[in-house]
Scaffold this active site. Structure first.
Site, mmCIF file in Angstrom:
data_model
loop_
_atom_site.group_PDB
_atom_site.id
_atom_site.type_symbol
_atom_site.label_atom_id
_atom_site.label_comp_id
_atom_site.label_asym_id
_atom_site.label_seq_id
_atom_site.Cartn_x
_atom_site.Cartn_y
_atom_site.Cartn_z
ATOM 1 N N ASP A 114 2.030 14.573 14.331
ATOM 2 C CA ASP A 114 2.196 14.515 12.872
ATOM 3 C C ASP A 114 0.836 14.514 12.176
ATOM 4 O O ASP A 114 0.595 13.732 11.263
ATOM 5 C CB ASP A 114 3.000 13.277 12.479
ATOM 6 C CG ASP A 114 3.592 13.386 11.067
ATOM 7 O OD1 ASP A 114 3.658 14.521 10.541
ATOM 8 O OD2 ASP A 114 3.975 12.355 10.497
ATOM 9 N N LEU A 172 0.808 -1.215 0.000
ATOM 10 C CA LEU A 172 0.000 0.000 0.000
ATOM 11 C C LEU A 172 0.842 1.267 0.000
ATOM 12 O O LEU A 172 0.426 2.290 -0.530
ATOM 13 C CB LEU A 172 -0.924 0.007 1.222
ATOM 14 C CG LEU A 172 -1.975 -1.112 1.294
ATOM 15 C CD1 LEU A 172 -2.750 -1.016 2.599
ATOM 16 C CD2 LEU A 172 -2.929 -1.036 0.101
ATOM 17 N N GLY A 173 2.008 1.221 0.620
ATOM 18 C CA GLY A 173 2.830 2.424 0.684
ATOM 19 C C GLY A 173 4.145 2.167 1.385
ATOM 20 O O GLY A 173 4.296 1.202 2.132
ATOM 21 N N VAL A 211 3.831 -0.507 4.352
ATOM 22 C CA VAL A 211 2.478 -0.914 4.728
ATOM 23 C C VAL A 211 1.908 -1.823 3.649
ATOM 24 O O VAL A 211 1.997 -1.526 2.448
ATOM 25 C CB VAL A 211 1.563 0.309 4.931
ATOM 26 C CG1 VAL A 211 0.151 -0.136 5.331
ATOM 27 C CG2 VAL A 211 2.127 1.239 6.001
ATOM 28 N N GLY A 256 7.287 4.157 3.614
ATOM 29 C CA GLY A 256 7.758 5.325 4.336
ATOM 30 C C GLY A 256 9.248 5.257 4.577
ATOM 31 O O GLY A 256 9.947 4.428 3.987
ATOM 32 N N LYS A 262 1.897 -2.964 9.038
ATOM 33 C CA LYS A 262 2.925 -1.927 8.969
ATOM 34 C C LYS A 262 4.217 -2.540 9.486
ATOM 35 O O LYS A 262 4.360 -2.805 10.686
ATOM 36 C CB LYS A 262 2.524 -0.710 9.807
ATOM 37 C CG LYS A 262 3.486 0.460 9.695
ATOM 38 C CD LYS A 262 2.931 1.680 10.421
ATOM 39 C CE LYS A 262 3.839 2.884 10.242
ATOM 40 N NZ LYS A 262 3.293 4.087 10.920
#
Length: 461
Positions: free
Chosen positions: A141, A22-23, A30, A25, A45
């Site tokens: 954040d 999904l992504g 993730v 960082g 995650k």
């Protein structure tokens, strides 16, 4: 790249089956994954394989797991599990099928998001933050990419990776290390300067008011398509310096049609000095809720789904199908699973009106009388119950369920009496007022301080 193309390239996480990435960082990746044992979809995650679980970078992920473990709220992503070995570290999180607020803002562009939708999304973010702040946790954040909008219209705060306990000094993280123009992802591992409060940029003590400032930036961006301290340049250092030094561009300059009531919420949240801002996220919530209540009737989640449809992130027929399914689902009583086999006993046809009701009596006194709860109350409202650590919930003397349960309780408008019971805490009784078409929140903490027997630990229901 699809899961079919990646095949066995995905890392292994116990019994979870990874479906897609999904992504990515600065320190984690993730994934969307299946949990066969519970037949559900989750998000994993995971610490990047290039980073050791013993690394200081990994401490952020572990801290996130521990903090999320203390939080259980409809506006904060749930943490189902945390796994740490000598080789791996990962969180198993609630999977949110939907889009980030950043995607909505990007698609909306200069056309902006509808005023009522901005206020509602902001109120939901503030609601989640208030819950965290009451437990001494500052997110640090808050930004559009850390707010998810589900296809059902839910608003969820994610990524507590740099969250901290209130009143603790900020670690040597954001700008003291220097910003790297070539690696902005590394900078954002410790916060995003464009959304930081001035005190966070300076590495000073932060508290709940720092999150209030960041929320103000998000509200401003939803209303104008740009941030309050941006001047059209890409110099991150210059932007951070302006944030510390210069006042925000007045909202009225960039969005002259925004009502004064909403403008004042945004600009007060953006005050340089923490003492000049709202003292709590709950105060922001109340102001935004008042704005929405004066303008909106009916389910507020439709504000979100309509906004997603407007920018073509969600198709209109999808939103209609989801809304219909949600109404049908939420109008079912949140009965305990143990009741299901005995449904024929608990369901009665009301004499004269044909309204379906259940009238199982509670095990304790009913302060509001003996009326049964309606399954399909006319002009219904809803009650969402969140209890720390957990409790048996009775409404008007009738047993509903044991928290946590995901769905709100449909109730007829008026005053209802809620009783919360935990074996190791005093019983709590609350009166709640339900308004047609709205969802009320009962957020309670059971007092376990009187535990006897040498501090026995609560292990949950």
């Amino acid at each position: 790249m699809s899961s079919g193309e990646r095949g066995q390239d995905f890392p292994l996480f116990g019994s979870y089956r990874v479906l897609e990435e999904l992504g990515v960082g600065a320190v984690s990746t993730v994934y969307k994954a299946a949990q066969p044992s519970l037949d559900r979809t989750v998000a994993i995650k995971a610490l990047k394989p290039t980073i050791s679980p013993a690394s200081p970078f990994a401490a952020h992920l572990e801290r996130e797991a521990r903090l999320l473990g203390e939080l259980g709220h409809p506006n904060i992503v749930l943490c189902h599990d945390f796994v740490k070995t000598s080789e791996k570290m990962y969180l198993v999180l609630e999977y949110i099928e939907g889009f980030s607020l950043a995607e909505l803002i990007s698609r909306a562009g200069k056309g902006r998001v509808a005023l009522e939708t901005v206020a509602h999304i902001g109120a939901e973010i503030a609601r989640g933050l208030a819950h965290a702040h009451e437990r001494g946790i500052v997110h640090r954040d808050i930004k559009p990419s850390n707010v998810l909008l589900s296809k059902r219209g839910d608003v969820k705060i994610v990524d507590f990776g740099i969250a901290q306990r209130e009143h603790l000094p900020t670690a040597d993280e954001p700008l003291a290390r220097g910003l790297s123009p070539s690696r902005p992802d590394e900078n954002e591992a410790f916060g995003t300067p464009a959304y930081m409060s001035p005190e966070q940029v300076l590495g000073e003590f932060v508290d709940a008011r720092s999150d209030v400032f960041s929320l103000g930036v998000v509200l401003y961006e939803m209303l104008t398509g740009t941030r309050p301290f941006d001047r059209g340049d890409a110099d991150r250092r210059a932007g951070a310096a302006r944030l510390r030094r210069d006042p925000a561009v007045p909202l009225r300059v960039r969005a002259p049609d925004v009502p004064r009531a909403l403008e004042s919420v945004v600009m007060r949240s953006l005050e340089k000095l923490p003492a000049d801002r709202y003292a709590t996220a709950h105060a922001v919530l109340e102001s935004l809720d008042d704005f929405v209540r004066a303008r909106v009737r009916g389910p507020r989640n439709k504000l979100v789904t309509s906004a997603l449809v407007k920018v073509r992130l969600l198709k209109e027929h999808e939103a209609d199908d989801i809304t219909l399914a949600q109404v049908l689902e939420e109008r079912r009583p949140p009965l305990r699973r143990a009741f299901i086999g005995f449904a024929v006993i608990g369901l009665l046809i009301a004499v004269g009106g044909g309204a379906l009701q259940f009238s199982r009596r509670g095990v304790h006194d009913n302060e509001s009388g003996d009326r049964p709860l309606e399954l399909f109350p006319e002009n219904m409202g809803q009650l969402r119950v969140v209890v720390t650590p957990w409790a048996e919930v009775f409404v008007d003397g009738q047993h509903i369920d044991t928290t946590p349960f995901a769905r709100p309780i449909p109730l007829s408008p008026g005053t209802h009496y809620v009783t919360l019971m935990h074996p190791n805490a005093p019983m709590q009784k609350r009166a709640v007022t339900i308004t047609s078409g709205e969802t009320a929140l009962l957020d309670a903490t059971m007092d376990l301080s009187g535990l006897s027997g040498g501090g026995a630990k609560d292990a949950g229901p």
